[in-house]
Each structure stands twice: as structure tokens, then as C-alpha cells.
Scaffold this motif. Structure first.
Motif, PDB file in Angstrom:
ATOM      1  N   VAL A 203       0.855  -1.182   0.000  1.00  0.00           N
ATOM      2  CA  VAL A 203       0.000   0.000   0.000  1.00  0.00           C
ATOM      3  C   VAL A 203       0.889   1.229   0.000  1.00  0.00           C
ATOM      4  O   VAL A 203       1.725   1.404   0.905  1.00  0.00           O
ATOM      5  CB  VAL A 203      -0.926   0.020   1.235  1.00  0.00           C
ATOM      6  CG1 VAL A 203      -1.694   1.344   1.302  1.00  0.00           C
ATOM      7  CG2 VAL A 203      -1.885  -1.161   1.207  1.00  0.00           C
ATOM      8  N   ASP A 204       0.734   2.080  -1.009  1.00  0.00           N
ATOM      9  CA  ASP A 204       1.500   3.317  -1.102  1.00  0.00           C
ATOM     10  C   ASP A 204       0.828   4.362  -0.208  1.00  0.00           C
ATOM     11  O   ASP A 204      -0.258   4.854  -0.533  1.00  0.00           O
ATOM     12  CB  ASP A 204       1.563   3.796  -2.553  1.00  0.00           C
ATOM     13  CG  ASP A 204       2.511   4.977  -2.738  1.00  0.00           C
ATOM     14  OD1 ASP A 204       2.811   5.668  -1.742  1.00  0.00           O
ATOM     15  OD2 ASP A 204       2.940   5.206  -3.879  1.00  0.00           O
ATOM     16  N   TYR A 205       1.494   4.675   0.906  1.00  0.00           N
ATOM     17  CA  TYR A 205       0.876   5.603   1.856  1.00  0.00           C
ATOM     18  C   TYR A 205       0.928   7.043   1.384  1.00  0.00           C
ATOM     19  O   TYR A 205       0.341   7.940   2.010  1.00  0.00           O
ATOM     20  CB  TYR A 205       1.515   5.469   3.243  1.00  0.00           C
ATOM     21  CG  TYR A 205       2.988   5.813   3.297  1.00  0.00           C
ATOM     22  CD1 TYR A 205       3.433   7.122   3.427  1.00  0.00           C
ATOM     23  CD2 TYR A 205       3.958   4.816   3.249  1.00  0.00           C
ATOM     24  CE1 TYR A 205       4.776   7.441   3.501  1.00  0.00           C
ATOM     25  CE2 TYR A 205       5.311   5.100   3.322  1.00  0.00           C
ATOM     26  CZ  TYR A 205       5.712   6.411   3.439  1.00  0.00           C
ATOM     27  OH  TYR A 205       7.057   6.717   3.498  1.00  0.00           O
ATOM     28  N   THR A 206       1.621   7.310   0.282  1.00  0.00           N
ATOM     29  CA  THR A 206       1.679   8.682  -0.247  1.00  0.00           C
ATOM     30  C   THR A 206       0.583   8.960  -1.256  1.00  0.00           C
ATOM     31  O   THR A 206       0.437  10.088  -1.725  1.00  0.00           O
ATOM     32  CB  THR A 206       3.045   8.951  -0.914  1.00  0.00           C
ATOM     33  OG1 THR A 206       3.139   8.179  -2.126  1.00  0.00           O
ATOM     34  CG2 THR A 206       4.189   8.597   0.012  1.00  0.00           C
ATOM     35  N   ALA A 207      -0.178   7.922  -1.628  1.00  0.00           N
ATOM     36  CA  ALA A 207      -1.202   8.090  -2.671  1.00  0.00           C
ATOM     37  C   ALA A 207      -2.524   7.494  -2.215  1.00  0.00           C
ATOM     38  O   ALA A 207      -2.605   6.313  -1.884  1.00  0.00           O
ATOM     39  CB  ALA A 207      -0.745   7.417  -3.964  1.00  0.00           C
ATOM     40  N   GLY A 208      -3.558   8.317  -2.168  1.00  0.00           N
ATOM     41  CA  GLY A 208      -4.888   7.821  -1.831  1.00  0.00           C
ATOM     42  C   GLY A 208      -5.072   7.568  -0.348  1.00  0.00           C
ATOM     43  O   GLY A 208      -4.308   8.027   0.499  1.00  0.00           O
ATOM     44  N   ALA A 212      -8.082   2.840   3.936  1.00  0.00           N
ATOM     45  CA  ALA A 212      -9.105   2.134   3.167  1.00  0.00           C
ATOM     46  C   ALA A 212      -8.497   0.989   2.379  1.00  0.00           C
ATOM     47  O   ALA A 212      -9.094  -0.096   2.279  1.00  0.00           O
ATOM     48  CB  ALA A 212      -9.813   3.110   2.227  1.00  0.00           C
ATOM     49  N   ALA A 213      -7.318   1.212   1.829  1.00  0.00           N
ATOM     50  CA  ALA A 213      -6.648   0.163   1.061  1.00  0.00           C
ATOM     51  C   ALA A 213      -6.281  -1.018   1.952  1.00  0.00           C
ATOM     52  O   ALA A 213      -6.423  -2.180   1.546  1.00  0.00           O
ATOM     53  CB  ALA A 213      -5.403   0.730   0.384  1.00  0.00           C
ATOM     54  N   ILE A 214      -5.836  -0.737   3.167  1.00  0.00           N
ATOM     55  CA  ILE A 214      -5.489  -1.815   4.097  1.00  0.00           C
ATOM     56  C   ILE A 214      -6.746  -2.543   4.559  1.00  0.00           C
ATOM     57  O   ILE A 214      -6.786  -3.773   4.641  1.00  0.00           O
ATOM     58  CB  ILE A 214      -4.690  -1.253   5.287  1.00  0.00           C
ATOM     59  CG1 ILE A 214      -3.330  -0.728   4.814  1.00  0.00           C
ATOM     60  CG2 ILE A 214      -4.503  -2.323   6.370  1.00  0.00           C
ATOM     61  CD1 ILE A 214      -2.579   0.081   5.855  1.00  0.00           C
ATOM     62  N   ALA A 239      -6.689   3.465  12.665  1.00  0.00           N
ATOM     63  CA  ALA A 239      -7.742   3.224  11.676  1.00  0.00           C
ATOM     64  C   ALA A 239      -7.795   1.779  11.192  1.00  0.00           C
ATOM     65  O   ALA A 239      -8.839   1.332  10.706  1.00  0.00           O
ATOM     66  CB  ALA A 239      -7.549   4.160  10.483  1.00  0.00           C
ATOM     67  N   VAL A 240      -6.683   1.043  11.353  1.00  0.00           N
ATOM     68  CA  VAL A 240      -6.658  -0.302  10.756  1.00  0.00           C
ATOM     69  C   VAL A 240      -6.441  -1.419  11.771  1.00  0.00           C
ATOM     70  O   VAL A 240      -6.551  -2.593  11.426  1.00  0.00           O
ATOM     71  CB  VAL A 240      -5.559  -0.403   9.671  1.00  0.00           C
ATOM     72  CG1 VAL A 240      -5.797   0.621   8.571  1.00  0.00           C
ATOM     73  CG2 VAL A 240      -4.156  -0.257  10.255  1.00  0.00           C
ATOM     74  N   ILE A 241      -6.172  -1.092  13.034  1.00  0.00           N
ATOM     75  CA  ILE A 241      -5.861  -2.137  14.012  1.00  0.00           C
ATOM     76  C   ILE A 241      -7.116  -2.929  14.366  1.00  0.00           C
ATOM     77  O   ILE A 241      -8.215  -2.383  14.489  1.00  0.00           O
ATOM     78  CB  ILE A 241      -5.226  -1.526  15.289  1.00  0.00           C
ATOM     79  CG1 ILE A 241      -4.517  -2.591  16.124  1.00  0.00           C
ATOM     80  CG2 ILE A 241      -6.246  -0.760  16.094  1.00  0.00           C
ATOM     81  CD1 ILE A 241      -3.231  -3.076  15.544  1.00  0.00           C
TER      82      ILE A 241
END
Length: 342
Positions: A203-208, A212-214, A239-241
Motif C-alpha cells: 500500500v503506497d501511503y503517499t497516494a490515496g 481504506a486500502a489496508i 484506523a486499521v488495528i
């Protein structure tokens, strides 16, 4: 013998090539002919005086990690023998001499047999990165405390910064242990490295929207985060844990202070576990070296660009350049060729 030393902290230029007498191993010590020395961020930070502490010894040989061949053992040592191929960890911790020298005397419990199929490059790339990764993967509430195939089966692990040396080892070990591995990266090139290491998803954390991607990959959340930048990534981790998830923090890239939403973390029973390699218990270190050696023997810890960890090499006399490469953020592993492997 040739050795690299420094007597004051500062830039890489404080490192000097000198001739020194090879020391004899004392009780509980092993002398190793160093073939390859590995450079880690901790090595340049110690040399640069980043901790703010005065030098512990008048003269220091840098570098914690390395690999070579045992050429002498002291009284009471029965774990390795002369002629054994070995990898070393924490060689300079609490001691004046590390692995940037042709012959290193190291406590026996910091010298581990290298599997027959493992190269000296691999041996010199273990140590700090692999032991740190092992510890991060074994601190979650409910375990596992050891890594074996299927030990993390059914769990999702998020590795922050999967293109770094610790991230690379964490991806490899987590995948070997049966986890679904997601990693955050900042470019297509780094995504390719993380994928080569074994990550199932990048997952590119610099884009989008990274969260949500995770979540698309892990709808119920991630069970364990191997975290290199807690201050920066705290909102993403929240947000993802998953419920009862653990964030294992091994570095402070991006800031020394982080802010957490207490109520949100209460609700999810989140555990933040900070870890420092140099203060791990002997039991944790032994578990790590045993599991890492087993993984290396199984062939799941390769290094090199094809395996997701590019290598930059320097001869011993250019150790200052090797330190500068790590300090400047080289993506991969920096190794120093110390002596002939034959």
C-alpha cells in the motif's frame, strides 16, 4: 590485523584504518575471522554521537553484525568450534570492538552457527534487523513467543516501511510463520522490493487513502503492526488495528512524540509494545537466534535485490563510505568485505 577505529564521535571521517594486534579470547569468548561486516543505522548513530553520551571506551571498532569463521575459542566454550562458519550479533554492545576488523573477539552467546547453505552475506545481514523483526513479531498478546511455520497462521501483519532492512526481515519471517503480510511503501520501486521479500499486499501511503486500502485487504483489521515511525503512523494504525491488536514499535523515524486517542484505543483493547534490541532478555535473544537460524536453514531469509534487499559493498578501508551510505538512507543492506572467505 587491520581494523577500523574511532576515538571521537562525529562524521564518517572519524573512522580510521589502523593495524592492531589480534586479541586472544578469554573465558566464554570466541575469536572470529570476520569475512563480512554489516552496517546498521545503530552503528552510524553510535559513531556520530546521536545518543549524546560520551564514548564508553578510548577507542572503538564499530559495527554490531558480521559473519566469518571461528579461529579460536576461550575456556568454557562448547557452542562453537574452530572452523565453524558463524554469524554475530551485538558484537560491540558494551564492548570496545565490533566487526569492522579482520579478527573479532566476541562473547560466545553472541556467536551463532551459520547453516551450511547460508552465505556470509546473509550472516552479516541478520543480527540487528532479523532479531528486531523477530521480537516485533512475538510480542503480541496471546503470542506466539516463537516463530515457526504456521505460528502466525490466520493473522494479518502490517509492516510499516517494508523496503527497509528490518521491514524486509519482518516480511520474510511473518510470511514463513503463515501470516498474511501487508506493507506500506512510498514508491513503485519500494513496492517491488517488498513484494520480492514476500509481502502479499503493498500500500503506497503517499497516494490515496492508505487506511481504506489496508481495510480492503483486512476487513477485520490487522492483528499486528511492525512499526518504524509511530508518531507519523499513529492515526493510520488506529484506523486499521483489529480488536486486541498490537503495535510493536522498534524505531522513532519521523518524530519522538506521538498522540493517541485514548478512548478509541480502549475500545479496541490495543496494545502498544515498545522494544529495544539492546535490553532484550537473554531468553528472548536466544529464542530469536534459534528461530532465525532455523529460518535461514530453510532458505526463507535470502538477501540481494532479487530477494527485495539490494546490497551495496565496500572494502574495509572504505568503511567511512559504508557508514555514509547508511546514514544517507541507502535502501537495502550495506556490507563491508573484510577478509577472503576461503
Amino acid at each position: 590485523m587491520r581494523a577500523i577505529v574511532y576515538s571521537q564521535t562525529g562524521a564518517p571521517s572519524v573512522l580510521q584504518l589502523v593495524e592492531r594486534e589480534a586479541a586472544e579470547p578469554g573465558a566464554g569468548e570466541v575469536r572470529v575471522r570476520v569475512v563480512v561486516s554489516g552496517v546498521n543505522p545503530t552503528d552510524w548513530k553510535s559513531r556520530a554521537g546521536a545518543t549524546g553520551q560520551a564514548l564508553a571506551f578510548p577507542e572503538i571498532v564499530p559495527n554490531q553484525d558480521g559473519a566469518g569463521v571461528v579461529d579460536a575459542v576461550g575456556p568454557g566454550v562448547d557452542t562453537v568450534a574452530v572452523g565453524d562458519r558463524v554469524w554475530m550479533l551485538l558484537s560491540a554492545h558494551g564492548r570496545p570492538t565490533g566487526t569492522a576488523q579482520e579478527v573479532a573477539v566476541v562473547p560466545a552467546d553472541r556467536v551463532v552457527r551459520l547453516p551450511d547453505g547460508a552465505s556470509f552475506d546473509l550472516g552479516a545481514s541478520l543480527g540487528v534487523p532479523a532479531v528486531t523483526a523477530h521480537r516485533a513479531l512475538t510480542v503480541a498478546d496471546g503470542g506466539p513467543t516463537r516463530l515457526t511455520p504456521d505460528a502466525l497462521k490466520g493473522r494479518t501483519v502490517l509492516v510499516a516501511g517494508g523496503a527497509g532492512a528490518v521491514g524486509h526481515a519482518a516480511i520474510q519471517l511473518a510470511r514463513w510463520a503463515g501470516a498474511t503480510v501487508v506493507t506500506t511503501i512510498s514508491s513503485p520501486a519500494k513496492a517491488a522490493l517488498a513484494t520480492a521479500a514476500g509481502a502479499h499486499h503493498t500500500v503506497d501511503y503517499t497516494a490515496g487513502d492508505a487506511a481504506a486500502a489496508i481495510r480492503e485487504v483486512a476487513p477485520d483489521g490487522v492483528d499486528l503492526v511492525v512499526e518504524v515511525a509511530p508518531a507519523v503512523n499513529a492515526p493510520l494504525n488506529q484506523a486499521v488495528i483489529a480488536n486486541h491488536g498490537t503495535v510493536a514499535v522498534y524505531a522513532n523515524n519521523g518524530g519522538d512524540r506521538m498522540e493517541l486517542d485514548v478512548r478509541a484505543h480502549f475500545a479496541l483493547n490495543v496494545r502498544y509494545q515498545f522494544l529495544l534490541l539492546y535490553t532484550l532478555t537473554p531468553q528472548a535473544l536466544r529464542a530469536a537466534t534459534e528461530d532465525i537460524t532455523a529460518a535461514a536453514e530453510a532458505g526463507i531469509l535470502p538477501v540481494g535485490e532479487d530477494a527485495g534487499l539490494p546490497i551495496a559493498r565496500f572494502p574495509l578501508e572504505r568503511t567511512a563510505e559504508a557508514h555514509a551510505a547508511v546514514e544517507d538512507g541507502f535502501v537495502g543492506k550495506v556490507l563491508i568485505d573484510v577478509s577472503d572467505p576461503a
